[in-house]
Write a protein that holds these residues in place. Structure first.
Motif, PDB file in Angstrom:
ATOM      1  N   ILE A 182       0.877  -1.095  -0.035  1.00 52.05           N
ATOM      2  CA  ILE A 182       0.032  -0.007   0.010  1.00 52.05           C
ATOM      3  C   ILE A 182       0.794   1.058  -0.088  1.00 52.05           C
ATOM      4  O   ILE A 182       1.665   1.374   0.778  1.00 52.05           O
ATOM      5  CB  ILE A 182      -0.684  -0.052   1.174  1.00 52.05           C
ATOM      6  N   PRO A 183       0.620   2.126  -0.939  1.00 53.23           N
ATOM      7  CA  PRO A 183       1.739   3.270  -0.819  1.00 53.23           C
ATOM      8  C   PRO A 183       1.076   4.167   0.296  1.00 53.23           C
ATOM      9  O   PRO A 183       0.086   4.092   0.922  1.00 53.23           O
ATOM     10  CB  PRO A 183       1.084   4.278  -2.240  1.00 53.23           C
ATOM     11  N   THR A 184       2.257   5.080   0.651  1.00 58.89           N
ATOM     12  CA  THR A 184       2.051   6.108   1.762  1.00 58.89           C
ATOM     13  C   THR A 184       1.201   7.345   1.438  1.00 58.89           C
ATOM     14  O   THR A 184       0.511   7.819   2.219  1.00 58.89           O
ATOM     15  CB  THR A 184       3.162   6.130   2.531  1.00 58.89           C
ATOM     16  N   TYR A 185       1.145   7.575   0.039  1.00 63.81           N
ATOM     17  CA  TYR A 185       0.715   8.797  -0.338  1.00 63.81           C
ATOM     18  C   TYR A 185       1.248  10.146   0.071  1.00 63.81           C
ATOM     19  O   TYR A 185       1.223  11.201  -0.734  1.00 63.81           O
ATOM     20  CB  TYR A 185      -0.707   8.715  -0.115  1.00 63.81           C
ATOM     21  N   TYR A 186       1.611  10.330   1.400  1.00 65.74           N
ATOM     22  CA  TYR A 186       2.042  11.526   1.864  1.00 65.74           C
ATOM     23  C   TYR A 186       3.162  11.913   1.305  1.00 65.74           C
ATOM     24  O   TYR A 186       3.611  13.381   1.374  1.00 65.74           O
ATOM     25  CB  TYR A 186       2.035  11.596   3.463  1.00 65.74           C
ATOM     26  N   ASN A 187       3.837  11.010   0.819  1.00 64.75           N
ATOM     27  CA  ASN A 187       5.258  11.478  -0.082  1.00 64.75           C
ATOM     28  C   ASN A 187       5.050  11.986  -1.562  1.00 64.75           C
ATOM     29  O   ASN A 187       6.017  12.367  -2.208  1.00 64.75           O
ATOM     30  CB  ASN A 187       6.226  10.575   0.061  1.00 64.75           C
ATOM     31  N   LEU A 190       6.784   4.554  -6.285  1.00 61.63           N
ATOM     32  CA  LEU A 190       5.855   3.678  -5.481  1.00 61.63           C
ATOM     33  C   LEU A 190       6.812   2.623  -5.081  1.00 61.63           C
ATOM     34  O   LEU A 190       6.916   2.134  -3.828  1.00 61.63           O
ATOM     35  CB  LEU A 190       4.654   3.272  -6.055  1.00 61.63           C
ATOM     36  N   GLN A 191       7.270   2.077  -6.029  1.00 57.89           N
ATOM     37  CA  GLN A 191       8.272   0.755  -5.917  1.00 57.89           C
ATOM     38  C   GLN A 191       9.397   0.883  -5.182  1.00 57.89           C
ATOM     39  O   GLN A 191       9.796   0.180  -4.030  1.00 57.89           O
ATOM     40  CB  GLN A 191       8.552   0.224  -7.197  1.00 57.89           C
ATOM     41  N   GLU A 192      10.036   2.246  -5.235  1.00 57.83           N
ATOM     42  CA  GLU A 192      11.401   2.556  -4.543  1.00 57.83           C
ATOM     43  C   GLU A 192      11.098   2.561  -3.152  1.00 57.83           C
ATOM     44  O   GLU A 192      11.785   1.976  -2.055  1.00 57.83           O
ATOM     45  CB  GLU A 192      11.930   3.867  -5.163  1.00 57.83           C
ATOM     46  N   GLU A 193      10.033   3.279  -2.819  1.00 57.64           N
ATOM     47  CA  GLU A 193       9.598   3.473  -1.307  1.00 57.64           C
ATOM     48  C   GLU A 193       9.349   2.280  -0.560  1.00 57.64           C
ATOM     49  O   GLU A 193       9.724   1.990   0.422  1.00 57.64           O
ATOM     50  CB  GLU A 193       8.308   4.429  -1.077  1.00 57.64           C
ATOM     51  N   LEU A 194       8.315   1.358  -1.352  1.00 62.44           N
ATOM     52  CA  LEU A 194       8.046  -0.007  -0.658  1.00 62.44           C
ATOM     53  C   LEU A 194       9.111  -0.630  -0.497  1.00 62.44           C
ATOM     54  O   LEU A 194       9.493  -1.395   0.736  1.00 62.44           O
ATOM     55  CB  LEU A 194       7.150  -0.482  -1.885  1.00 62.44           C
ATOM     56  N   THR A 213       7.099  17.074  10.363  1.00 66.34           N
ATOM     57  CA  THR A 213       6.738  18.156   9.575  1.00 66.34           C
ATOM     58  C   THR A 213       6.466  17.632   8.220  1.00 66.34           C
ATOM     59  O   THR A 213       5.802  17.767   7.440  1.00 66.34           O
ATOM     60  CB  THR A 213       7.268  19.574   9.614  1.00 66.34           C
ATOM     61  N   SER A 214       7.649  16.830   7.792  1.00 62.23           N
ATOM     62  CA  SER A 214       7.717  16.387   6.223  1.00 62.23           C
ATOM     63  C   SER A 214       8.629  15.322   6.075  1.00 62.23           C
ATOM     64  O   SER A 214       9.263  14.716   6.851  1.00 62.23           O
ATOM     65  CB  SER A 214       8.158  17.665   5.407  1.00 62.23           C
ATOM     66  N   THR A 215       9.054  14.788   4.804  1.00 63.15           N
ATOM     67  CA  THR A 215      10.170  13.846   4.703  1.00 63.15           C
ATOM     68  C   THR A 215      10.893  14.645   3.493  1.00 63.15           C
ATOM     69  O   THR A 215      10.385  15.233   2.468  1.00 63.15           O
ATOM     70  CB  THR A 215       9.601  12.692   4.189  1.00 63.15           C
ATOM     71  N   PRO A 216      12.300  14.034   3.300  1.00 61.40           N
ATOM     72  CA  PRO A 216      12.873  14.645   2.048  1.00 61.40           C
ATOM     73  C   PRO A 216      12.213  14.183   0.545  1.00 61.40           C
ATOM     74  O   PRO A 216      12.111  15.134  -0.096  1.00 61.40           O
ATOM     75  CB  PRO A 216      14.179  13.914   2.194  1.00 61.40           C
ATOM     76  N   ALA A 217      11.439  12.970   0.645  1.00 60.80           N
ATOM     77  CA  ALA A 217      10.993  12.728  -0.445  1.00 60.80           C
ATOM     78  C   ALA A 217       9.804  13.646  -0.909  1.00 60.80           C
ATOM     79  O   ALA A 217       9.537  13.949  -1.988  1.00 60.80           O
ATOM     80  CB  ALA A 217      10.468  11.343  -0.526  1.00 60.80           C
TER      81      ALA A 217
END
Length: 211
Positions: A161-166, A174-178, A199-203
């Motif tokens: 499942i994607p996180t979406y917030y990135n 999507l695959q890279e983060e998974l 507050t955020s992520t680099p991505a």
């Protein structure tokens, strides 16, 4: 001295074999990984052939998945005498990516109809890390109960499942983060791109127009 890890990776008959290819590529290039046993089920070969436009034979599937390094040994899932069938065979962790719901169910109930399911059974009984990347939706009650059962037995269920917030914009993102999150579960993380700082992520910050 870099600690050398030995892993088992399985690909079963659920969509998303591109993520398995990305995982294998990272493992092949990681000096911390000494060896990977790769198992692709019959349905996994069908899905790989469909998603990559190749043939279903093991050599074509291995090439499609980029499993070209000497680190990777492809095992026949139909051969229950394979090395991963025994608890005496040394490996540190196992990932099934993608993991079909039927495979999840059989693992949950201690059934081992092929070498993939037997290897997962061994991982649980030897208290090794087992990550099941379930690719199924929506989920019915039996799926949910099977997820609880394998979690109680010691596995980690990580649905694809994607996180979406990135704010991913491509399938590759999507695959890279998974894959990175799976690697973190294995103690083999490579980047802090997806690390939340409050507050955020680099991505996410790479997408200035993100809502």
């Amino acid at each position: 001295m870099v600690e050398q890890r030995r892993l088992t990776v399985a690909v079963t008959g659920a969509g998303g074999t591109g993520a398995a290819k990305r995982l294998l590529r990272v493992l092949q290039n990681d000096d911390r990984v000494a060896h990977v046993d790769l198992l692709v089920s019959a349905n996994g070969r069908k899905l790989t052939a469909l998603e990559f436009g190749t043939q279903e034979d093991p050599d074509s599937v291995a090439e499609a998945l980029g499993a070209t390094s000497p680190k990777i040994r492809m095992l026949d899932p139909a051969d229950l005498s394979g090395p991963v069938t025994s608890g005496s065979y040394p490996y540190d962790a196992m990932v099934i990516l993608p993991c079909a719901a039927g495979v999840l169910g059989r693992i949950a109930h201690g059934l081992a109809l092929d070498l993939i399911e037997r290897a997962a059974d061994v991982a649980l009984k030897e208290r090794r890390r087992l990550v099941l990347c379930l690719r199924e939706t929506p989920l019915h009650l039996a799926h949910l109960r099977n997820m609880v059962a394998v979690t109680e037995a010691g596995a980690i269920v990580y649905p694809m499942i994607p996180t979406y917030y990135n704010v991913p914009e491509t399938l590759a993102e999507l695959q890279e983060e998974l894959v990175e999150r799976v690697l973190q579960l294995l103690g083999l993380g490579h980047t802090d791109r997806y690390r939340w700082d409050g507050t955020s992520t680099p991505a996410r910050r790479e997408h200035p127009t993100a809502p």
